[in-house]
Design a protein around this motif. Structure first.
Motif, PDB file in Angstrom:
ATOM      1  N   ALA A 257       0.812  -1.215   0.000  1.00 55.71           N
ATOM      2  CA  ALA A 257       0.000   0.000   0.000  1.00 55.71           C
ATOM      3  C   ALA A 257       0.847   1.267   0.000  1.00 55.71           C
ATOM      4  CB  ALA A 257      -0.934  -0.007   1.203  1.00 55.71           C
ATOM      5  N   TYR A 258       2.064   1.185   0.486  1.00 52.20           N
ATOM      6  CA  TYR A 258       2.911   2.373   0.606  1.00 52.20           C
ATOM      7  C   TYR A 258       3.706   2.677  -0.667  1.00 52.20           C
ATOM      8  CZ  TYR A 258       5.927  -1.501   2.025  1.00 52.20           C
ATOM      9  OH  TYR A 258       6.577  -2.709   2.089  1.00 52.20           O
ATOM     10  N   TYR A 259       3.478   1.917  -1.729  1.00 49.90           N
ATOM     11  CA  TYR A 259       4.094   2.183  -3.036  1.00 49.90           C
ATOM     12  C   TYR A 259       3.030   2.731  -3.972  1.00 49.90           C
ATOM     13  CZ  TYR A 259       8.640   0.002  -2.263  1.00 49.90           C
ATOM     14  OH  TYR A 259       9.909  -0.285  -1.829  1.00 49.90           O
ATOM     15  N   PRO A 260       3.441   3.492  -4.984  1.00 50.96           N
ATOM     16  CA  PRO A 260       2.449   4.014  -5.942  1.00 50.96           C
ATOM     17  C   PRO A 260       1.866   2.898  -6.813  1.00 50.96           C
ATOM     18  CG  PRO A 260       4.679   4.583  -6.641  1.00 50.96           C
ATOM     19  CD  PRO A 260       4.796   3.941  -5.284  1.00 50.96           C
TER      20      PRO A 260
ATOM     21  N   LYS B  14      -0.417  -0.145  -8.231  1.00 54.99           N
ATOM     22  CA  LYS B  14      -0.817  -1.424  -7.646  1.00 54.99           C
ATOM     23  C   LYS B  14       0.429  -2.300  -7.510  1.00 54.99           C
ATOM     24  CE  LYS B  14      -5.504  -1.378  -9.410  1.00 54.99           C
ATOM     25  NZ  LYS B  14      -6.501  -2.040 -10.217  1.00 54.99           N
ATOM     26  N   THR B  15       1.350  -1.845  -6.688  1.00 53.98           N
ATOM     27  CA  THR B  15       2.621  -2.543  -6.527  1.00 53.98           C
ATOM     28  C   THR B  15       2.483  -3.695  -5.541  1.00 53.98           C
ATOM     29  OG1 THR B  15       3.837  -0.508  -6.993  1.00 53.98           O
ATOM     30  CG2 THR B  15       5.055  -2.266  -5.890  1.00 53.98           C
ATOM     31  N   SER B  16       3.071  -4.821  -5.928  1.00 56.14           N
ATOM     32  CA  SER B  16       3.107  -6.007  -5.077  1.00 56.14           C
ATOM     33  C   SER B  16       4.531  -6.537  -5.023  1.00 56.14           C
ATOM     34  CB  SER B  16       2.208  -7.113  -5.626  1.00 56.14           C
ATOM     35  OG  SER B  16       0.865  -6.863  -5.332  1.00 56.14           O
ATOM     36  N   ARG B  17       4.827  -7.213  -3.917  1.00 54.17           N
ATOM     37  CA  ARG B  17       6.106  -7.922  -3.814  1.00 54.17           C
ATOM     38  C   ARG B  17       5.823  -9.379  -4.143  1.00 54.17           C
ATOM     39  NH1 ARG B  17       8.615 -11.162  -0.162  1.00 54.17           N
ATOM     40  NH2 ARG B  17       7.040 -10.741   1.423  1.00 54.17           N
ATOM     41  N   ILE B  18       6.492  -9.854  -5.185  1.00 56.78           N
ATOM     42  CA  ILE B  18       6.350 -11.250  -5.597  1.00 56.78           C
ATOM     43  C   ILE B  18       7.610 -11.987  -5.143  1.00 56.78           C
ATOM     44  CG2 ILE B  18       6.233 -12.851  -7.533  1.00 56.78           C
ATOM     45  CD1 ILE B  18       4.827 -10.696  -9.122  1.00 56.78           C
ATOM     46  N   ARG B  19       7.400 -13.103  -4.461  1.00 64.50           N
ATOM     47  CA  ARG B  19       8.522 -13.945  -4.047  1.00 64.50           C
ATOM     48  C   ARG B  19       8.138 -15.388  -4.332  1.00 64.50           C
ATOM     49  NH1 ARG B  19      10.544 -17.030   0.103  1.00 64.50           N
ATOM     50  NH2 ARG B  19      12.763 -16.753   0.533  1.00 64.50           N
ATOM     51  N   VAL B  20       8.993 -16.073  -5.111  1.00 61.97           N
ATOM     52  CA  VAL B  20       8.755 -17.473  -5.455  1.00 61.97           C
ATOM     53  C   VAL B  20      10.007 -18.259  -5.111  1.00 61.97           C
ATOM     54  CG1 VAL B  20       8.256 -19.106  -7.315  1.00 61.97           C
ATOM     55  CG2 VAL B  20       7.187 -16.845  -7.331  1.00 61.97           C
ATOM     56  N   LYS B  21       9.817 -19.379  -4.417  1.00 60.32           N
ATOM     57  CA  LYS B  21      10.939 -20.254  -4.085  1.00 60.32           C
ATOM     58  C   LYS B  21      10.686 -21.622  -4.700  1.00 60.32           C
ATOM     59  CE  LYS B  21      13.783 -21.940  -0.305  1.00 60.32           C
ATOM     60  NZ  LYS B  21      14.044 -21.910   1.136  1.00 60.32           N
ATOM     61  N   THR B  22      11.723 -22.175  -5.309  1.00 52.87           N
ATOM     62  CA  THR B  22      11.653 -23.498  -5.919  1.00 52.87           C
ATOM     63  C   THR B  22      12.708 -24.397  -5.280  1.00 52.87           C
ATOM     64  OG1 THR B  22      13.212 -22.906  -7.650  1.00 52.87           O
ATOM     65  CG2 THR B  22      10.889 -22.621  -8.152  1.00 52.87           C
ATOM     66  N   ALA B  23      12.539 -25.692  -5.440  1.00 54.75           N
ATOM     67  CA  ALA B  23      13.536 -26.658  -5.001  1.00 54.75           C
ATOM     68  C   ALA B  23      13.495 -27.855  -5.927  1.00 54.75           C
ATOM     69  CB  ALA B  23      13.297 -27.083  -3.563  1.00 54.75           C
TER      70      ALA B  23
END
Length: 124
Positions: A103-106, A108-117
């Motif tokens: 919400a604090y970014y201009p 519709k910013t989201s943080r995407i994090r994907v982890k694989t193994a």
């Protein structure tokens, strides 16, 4: 006498001493021995063969980038990171995924994090 270290060296999973000394071990024999060793270890202490992981983390503005495309790109980046770290691409799978709106970014910013193994790639 052939040791477990000889088998690992012959298959490229280890680099110990002079590799010419293990060249005499037929690949078929080395592969069968490796599978037997792996089964013994897994039976004794569970899945002891390590997983290799990769992560992709980025900020994305969904007003500029399609969400599904951004998520797919992050998945592919995470798989590529795992492969660069030594994972067998055919076994790589998503083990964690986050898409957190910020919400604090201009926009519709989201943080995407994907982890694989994936399983450690054994070089033959």
């Amino acid at each position: 006498m052939i040791t477990a270290t000889d088998i690992a060296d012959r298959l490229g999973a280890a680099s110990v001493g002079d590799p010419k000394l293990t060249e005499r071990i037929p690949l078929e024999t080395a592969n069968k021995a490796y599978e037997a060793m792996r089964a013994m270890v897994e039976d004794a202490i569970g899945s002891a063969i390590p997983k290799v992981s990769g992560v992709s983390e980025k900020l994305v503005d969904y007003e500029e980038t399609n969400r599904e495309e951004a998520l797919e790109h992050a998945r592919q980046e995470a798989i590529a990171a795992a492969v660069r770290a030594g994972a067998d691409e055919s076994t790589a799978e998503i083990i964690d995924s986050e898409d957190v709106p910020l919400a604090y970014y201009p926009g519709k910013t989201s943080r995407i994090r994907v982890k694989t193994a994936g399983d450690l790639l054994m070089k033959h």
